[in-house]
Write a protein that holds these residues in place. Structure first.
Motif, short mmCIF file in Angstrom:
data_model
loop_
_atom_site.label_atom_id
_atom_site.label_comp_id
_atom_site.label_asym_id
_atom_site.label_seq_id
_atom_site.Cartn_x
_atom_site.Cartn_y
_atom_site.Cartn_z
N ASP A 20 0.78 -1.18 0.15
CA ASP A 20 0.23 0.03 0.01
C ASP A 20 0.89 1.20 -0.01
OD1 ASP A 20 -1.91 2.11 0.34
OD2 ASP A 20 -2.40 1.44 2.33
N GLY A 21 1.51 1.62 -1.34
CA GLY A 21 2.21 2.80 -1.33
C GLY A 21 1.66 4.17 -0.63
N PRO A 22 0.69 4.44 -0.93
CA PRO A 22 -0.07 5.58 -0.63
C PRO A 22 -0.18 5.76 1.00
CG PRO A 22 -1.27 5.02 -2.65
CD PRO A 22 -0.36 4.06 -2.22
N GLY A 23 -0.74 4.60 1.42
CA GLY A 23 -0.87 4.55 3.12
C GLY A 23 0.54 4.50 3.56
N TYR A 24 1.35 3.85 3.02
CA TYR A 24 2.79 3.83 3.79
C TYR A 24 3.25 5.06 3.81
CZ TYR A 24 7.72 2.76 4.28
OH TYR A 24 9.08 2.77 4.45
N ALA A 25 3.27 5.98 2.52
CA ALA A 25 3.92 7.09 2.47
C ALA A 25 3.29 8.10 3.42
CB ALA A 25 4.02 7.74 1.05
N HIS A 26 1.79 7.93 3.64
CA HIS A 26 1.09 8.89 4.54
C HIS A 26 1.74 8.48 5.93
CE1 HIS A 26 -2.35 9.75 7.29
NE2 HIS A 26 -2.61 10.93 6.51
N ASP A 27 1.51 7.51 6.56
CA ASP A 27 2.25 7.08 7.76
C ASP A 27 3.65 7.52 8.17
OD1 ASP A 27 -0.14 5.76 8.42
OD2 ASP A 27 0.50 3.69 8.00
N VAL A 28 4.43 7.29 7.03
CA VAL A 28 5.71 7.68 7.19
C VAL A 28 5.80 9.28 7.27
CG1 VAL A 28 8.01 8.07 6.20
CG2 VAL A 28 7.00 5.87 6.14
N GLY A 29 5.31 10.02 6.61
CA GLY A 29 4.88 11.52 6.59
C GLY A 29 4.70 11.87 7.98
N ASN A 30 3.66 11.31 8.34
CA ASN A 30 3.16 11.79 9.71
C ASN A 30 4.24 11.72 10.80
OD1 ASN A 30 0.67 12.69 8.68
ND2 ASN A 30 -0.57 10.81 9.28
N LEU A 31 4.92 10.54 10.60
CA LEU A 31 5.89 10.14 11.57
C LEU A 31 6.96 11.16 11.45
CD1 LEU A 31 7.10 6.57 12.60
CD2 LEU A 31 9.07 8.18 12.06
N LEU A 32 7.63 11.36 10.35
CA LEU A 32 8.46 12.18 10.22
C LEU A 32 8.42 13.63 10.79
CD1 LEU A 32 10.11 11.23 6.52
CD2 LEU A 32 10.89 10.73 8.83
N GLN A 33 7.23 14.19 10.43
CA GLN A 33 6.69 15.52 10.97
C GLN A 33 6.60 15.54 12.52
OE1 GLN A 33 3.08 16.76 8.84
NE2 GLN A 33 4.08 18.54 8.06
N GLU A 34 6.06 14.55 13.18
CA GLU A 34 5.97 14.65 14.41
C GLU A 34 7.40 14.45 14.84
OE1 GLU A 34 3.61 11.08 15.42
OE2 GLU A 34 1.73 12.24 14.42
N PHE A 35 8.41 13.70 14.54
CA PHE A 35 9.61 13.33 15.13
C PHE A 35 10.38 14.71 14.61
CE2 PHE A 35 14.02 11.52 15.07
CZ PHE A 35 13.88 10.92 16.42
N TYR A 36 10.34 15.35 13.92
CA TYR A 36 11.22 16.55 13.32
C TYR A 36 10.80 17.71 14.40
CZ TYR A 36 12.87 20.75 11.14
OH TYR A 36 13.38 21.88 10.94
N GLU A 37 9.35 17.81 14.62
CA GLU A 37 9.15 18.76 15.65
C GLU A 37 9.44 18.57 17.22
OE1 GLU A 37 7.92 21.74 15.16
OE2 GLU A 37 7.95 21.38 13.13
N ALA A 38 9.54 17.18 17.33
CA ALA A 38 10.06 16.58 18.78
C ALA A 38 11.53 17.24 18.82
CB ALA A 38 9.80 15.31 18.98
N CYS A 39 12.09 16.59 18.02
CA CYS A 39 13.70 17.09 17.96
C CYS A 39 13.79 18.53 17.92
CB CYS A 39 14.37 16.39 16.76
SG CYS A 39 14.45 14.60 16.67
N ARG A 40 13.17 19.34 17.35
CA ARG A 40 13.53 20.78 17.34
C ARG A 40 13.32 21.49 18.62
NH1 ARG A 40 10.72 25.02 16.78
NH2 ARG A 40 8.49 24.02 16.45
N ARG A 41 12.02 20.91 19.27
CA ARG A 41 11.54 21.63 20.49
C ARG A 41 12.87 21.04 21.61
NH1 ARG A 41 6.57 19.59 18.94
NH2 ARG A 41 6.92 17.93 20.39
N LYS A 42 13.11 19.72 21.43
CA LYS A 42 14.03 19.45 22.53
C LYS A 42 15.51 20.17 22.44
CE LYS A 42 17.02 15.16 23.69
NZ LYS A 42 17.00 13.72 23.27
#
Length: 536
Positions: free
Chosen positions: A508-530
């Protein structure tokens, strides 16, 4: 002044060596072997370079046992000398031992190569080789892995990391770093992510390092907003290029594989750095923030085997793209066509441990008239077949029940000759398991105690046949035996598995890319805040 006779012999040997080298480069292996034999006949000992060339000739001839004998002779004759070629001999020895499944010995050889290698860049390569080999060993402890990660980091200790910059781009710039954007398993696992990432949120950059581009490369290029072919392996230069592109998230796809680009990450060219997809284990580096995984491979966010935070997707941590047309599935499994169950494994022979062979022996014993089909590169040569068969016999497997086939380009058709696939452990199948399932063959796997040893479990759970994943070796045997006794169930699986894989998160390419995208955004923001709040 040199004795004229000795001078003549020396000149003749140089000429023979040069001729043998030229023959090897032209792939005329028989001629290279003949010239080296003639050269050896004139020398009491011979030179290290000539021995190494002989090892290369045997390797390229597909004769691993002959290559092993040459390399062992090199170590016996030259160990303790300061010749820089000795580290090459140790490295070749490690590769050869690994190819025949002697991974504990291979690890020791790669460690010796790292110890004797003088150039830091090559020392890193040998450390990566050693770390990669540990993935094949069943009883490795997390503290052992961490000890060798420290050794890897020690070689990089003089690198000054770049300052983390938080650029505030409207779209996050995500870059993928690899030397495998080509006909390679990594391409089949990253294509969907490159193609389907949300371009309203992300800009996709790809850095292809020292690779030979092909038709698959062109398909991947079409999925990137920016593509950069990098012809150097000067890690600082590559880091400067990435830094100049103001990358927000740098995603390494290589880990400790043959095309490793991990030294680039030591320079910290991006504020957030991740690894995964192309390698099943930790980078071991302090400034790599996250590792892409899933809830099946990583039950928890922290893992003792990893220095990174485990970024756990809700389904599969990779998405499989079928790169070419697959053959049709013969709907009736072999047991219904020939009256006997055929177990099989097309995984690399280096992954087959003695523990797995003992389990397979028990499975064959408990399923009357069953047979085992193996297909790997090692069976392309007579001495490779002989060595493998000796290992099988030592494990108690009746050789009359085993068929060994060498690698061939039509290997996908041969899945139609298999009822049940037996996965390896702790180094499981990856691409091979995807292909096996897509060809309608159920896979029995063992759930291991670390990320890389749980790949099979993750794939089976995503496809919907998690009941074929065993918690221990006894259950592994029991599941395989029970499956063999259910021809009707095998018939149903052979009919339905391809459709199940196509409809699963594995494809499921679109579903996979959606999940990875959400994860990357959340992790990037968490790292930036930290980082910006100073809470390292």
């Amino acid at each position: 002044m040199m004795d004229p006779q000795k001078r003549q012999i020396l000149l003749q040997n140089i000429k023979l060596y040069d001729s043998a080298l030229a023959a090897w480069e032209k792939k005329d292996l028989a001629e290279a072997r003949r010239l080296l034999k003639e050269m050896k006949a004139q020398n009491d000992v011979g030179t290290l370079s000539a021995f190494l060339l002989e090892a290369y000739v045997e390797r390229d001839s597909g004769r691993p046992i002959s290559e092993l004998a040459v390399l062992q002779q090199i170590i016996a004759l030259f160990e303790g000398q300061s010749d820089p070629l000795l580290s090459t001999a140790w490295s070749l020895l490690g590769s050869t031992l690994s190819s025949i499944g002697e991974n504990s010995l291979a690890f020791s050889a790669f460690r010796k190569a790292a110890e004797t290698e003088r150039a830091p860049s090559l020392k890193l390569v040998e450390y990566s080789n050693a770390l990669f080999t540990l993935n094949h060993q069943p009883n490795i402890r997390a503290m052992t892995m961490r000890r060798y990660y420290r050794g890897y980091r020690l070689i990089l200790r003089n690198i000054e990391p770049m300052k983390r910059c938080w650029y505030g781009h409207k779209r996050l710039r995500v870059s993928f770093l690899s030397g495998d954007f080509r006909t390679h398993p990594v391409a089949w696992f990253v294509y969907a992510l490159l193609r389907y990432m949300n371009r309203e949120k992300f800009e996709v950059f790809c850095y292809a390092v020292k690779q030979e581009n092909d038709t698959i490369t062109e398909k991947l290029k079409a999925c990137a907003d920016k593509w950069c072919d990098i012809e150097t392996k000067d890690w600082k230069s590559i880091a400067d290029i990435i830094k100049g592109d103001e990358i927000d998230i740098l995603f390494d796809l290589t880990g400790h594989t043959e095309t490793s680009c991990l030294p680039v990450l030591a320079y910290q060219p991006a504020p957030v750095q991740l690894t995964g997809i192309g390698y099943m284990n930790s980078s071991g580096m302090a400034n790599v923030d996250g590792f892409l995984s899933d809830i099946y491979c990583s039950p928890k966010e922290r893992d003792a085997f990893f220095t990174e935070t485990m970024l756990r997707l809700p389904h599969s941590h990779f998405c499989y793209t079928k790169p070419y047309a697959f053959p049709d599935i013969i709907q009736k499994p072999p047991c219904m066509r020939g009256g006997r169950v055929t177990f099989g494994c097309f995984n690399n022979f280096s992954k087959i441990t003695d523990e797995m062979l003992k389990a397979w022996s028990e499975i064959l014993r408990r399923v009357p008239r069953s047979r085992l089909l193996l297909k790997q590169n090692i069976f392309n040569s007579e001495e490779g077949r002989q060595y493998a068969r000796e290992r099988l016999a030592q494990a108690g497997i009746d050789l009359a029940s085993v068929e060994c086939r060498g690698f061939s380009t039509n290997y996908l058709d041969e899945y139609n000759d298999m009822d049940i696939a037996l996965d390896t452990s702790p180094y499981t199948g990856g691409l091979t398991t995807c292909e096996t399932l897509y060809m309608g063959v159920p896979v029995v796997t063992l759930i291991g105690n670390r990320h890389g040893s749980r790949f099979g479990y993750s794939m089976l759970m995503n496809v919907g046949i998690g009941e074929l994943a065993a918690a221990d070796m006894r259950s592994y045997v029991d599941i395989a035996v029970a499956l063999a006794s259910s021809p009707e169930y095998l018939f149903i699986l052979h009919q339905r598995l391809r459709g199940m894989v196509q409809q699963s998160p594995l494809m499921d390419g679109p579903g996979y890319a959606h999940d990875v995208g959400n994860l990357l955004q959340e992790f990037y923001e968490a790292c930036r805040r930290k980082r910006t709040e100073g809470r390292e």
